[in-house]
Design an enzyme around this catalytic site. Sequence first.
Site, PDB file in Angstrom:
ATOM      1  N   ASP A 146      -1.751  35.850 -88.913  1.00  0.00           N
ATOM      2  CA  ASP A 146      -1.893  34.388 -88.909  1.00  0.00           C
ATOM      3  C   ASP A 146      -2.165  33.814 -90.294  1.00  0.00           C
ATOM      4  OD1 ASP A 146      -1.589  34.002 -86.209  1.00  0.00           O
ATOM      5  OD2 ASP A 146      -3.355  32.720 -86.054  1.00  0.00           O
ATOM      6  N   LEU A 207      -1.382  21.074 -83.626  1.00  0.00           N
ATOM      7  CA  LEU A 207      -2.487  20.461 -82.886  1.00  0.00           C
ATOM      8  C   LEU A 207      -2.557  21.027 -81.473  1.00  0.00           C
ATOM      9  CD1 LEU A 207      -1.751  16.735 -83.927  1.00  0.00           C
ATOM     10  CD2 LEU A 207      -3.078  18.458 -85.180  1.00  0.00           C
ATOM     11  N   ASP A 281     -10.568  18.895 -73.314  1.00  0.00           N
ATOM     12  CA  ASP A 281      -9.132  18.753 -73.047  1.00  0.00           C
ATOM     13  C   ASP A 281      -8.674  17.345 -73.380  1.00  0.00           C
ATOM     14  OD1 ASP A 281      -6.571  18.320 -71.754  1.00  0.00           O
ATOM     15  OD2 ASP A 281      -6.939  20.153 -70.630  1.00  0.00           O
ATOM     16  N   ASN A 333       3.048  17.284 -77.061  1.00  0.00           N
ATOM     17  CA  ASN A 333       2.993  16.557 -75.787  1.00  0.00           C
ATOM     18  C   ASN A 333       2.230  15.242 -75.783  1.00  0.00           C
ATOM     19  OD1 ASN A 333       4.369  18.534 -73.930  1.00  0.00           O
ATOM     20  ND2 ASN A 333       2.811  19.855 -74.833  1.00  0.00           N
TER      21      ASN A 333
END
EC number: 2.7.2.1
Length: 395
Positions: A146, A207, A281, A333
Amino acid sequence: MSKIIAINAGSSSLKFQLFEMPSEKVLTKGLVERIGLDNGIFTISVNDEKKTETTDIPDHSVAVKMLLDKLTKFGIIKDLNEIDGIGHRVVHGGEKFSDSVLLTDEMIHEIEEISELAPLHNPANIVGIKAFKEVLPNVPAVAVFDTAFHQTMPEQSYLYSLPYEYYEKFGIRKYGFHGTSHKYVTERAAELLGRPIEELRLISCHLGNGASIAAVEGGKSIDTSMGFTPLAGVAMGTRSGNIDPALIPFIMEKTGQTADEVLNTLNKKSGLLGISGFSSDLRDIVEATKEGNERAETALEVFASRIHKYIGSYAARMSGVDAIIFTAGIGENSVEVRERVLHGLEFMGVYWDPALNNVRGKEAFISYPHSPVKVIVIPTNEEVMIARDVVRLAH
């Protein structure tokens, strides 16, 4: 044609995708959860249908054997000889690894040596590597880090203004994360723009529950928002992002928490969850703002404004920007987050179309055709990058 399996091993989970290369067709994917806990869950997709089984999965070796057994049982492969390579996601490569590597015993040992840099992630990644090595000892395996993509950052980006010997003795510096994702979306953006990546200045916004921004000039990362650990940078689902370091002893004194407890608060109880008081969330937060919840509104504004500021600073760092990319769960999204992040960036040539922005989970330009700076939504695909690296290094 070769079959490559991409693996992302967590402390109690194992995500997998099986690719046919070079076509990059996904043959199957799935997830093993609750490894080492009661009622382990194994999920695999067979012909677009999800099959789930609950059983005790005591350790990663058992999970790997179960996975390989299911691949043959469901006829996805005829036998294990069809697997030509394994790619493992490894969170931290330190300064040692600036590219993916073929896994030898020596390399595994070197990854173990830098585990103190990512004590939550690297040990689990290594367990995954060893579990596959035990079951498929002769199949070439590759580690994909990563942090590797960010190893091109110059000193002025990665050094902290601390005593220099801390860097020399302990490797204390900015490393950055989500590199595989930032690399994938910036390369894909160059394709979509029809321009060589060498001449592009790109800002990539990954994100998700964890979030990081990267400045990518000429295909190389020159700065990124996460730091020595993934706790730094923008506010996230449960992580604080950047704070004044003097707050840590202050919070310890006021609350009676130990340093480890404060760190746990910063990692797991802050960010969107900390400010809103009810959820990490983003979808819950957005819904609550529509019902007039003020704390949710504040959490959303803090989240978006921090990203907005990074975009401005990275545009300054590169003396301009050609495109801004949104990726990962929220970036792909959340129409609302993109709207708030982009609001007010017209001064630097960002003109976006609210109608085009109404897109979820697919590739799309959301800027007007005449906008000097393009804005692109690109779903990330870390797994395919892992598979490509296995092909590049093992074949």
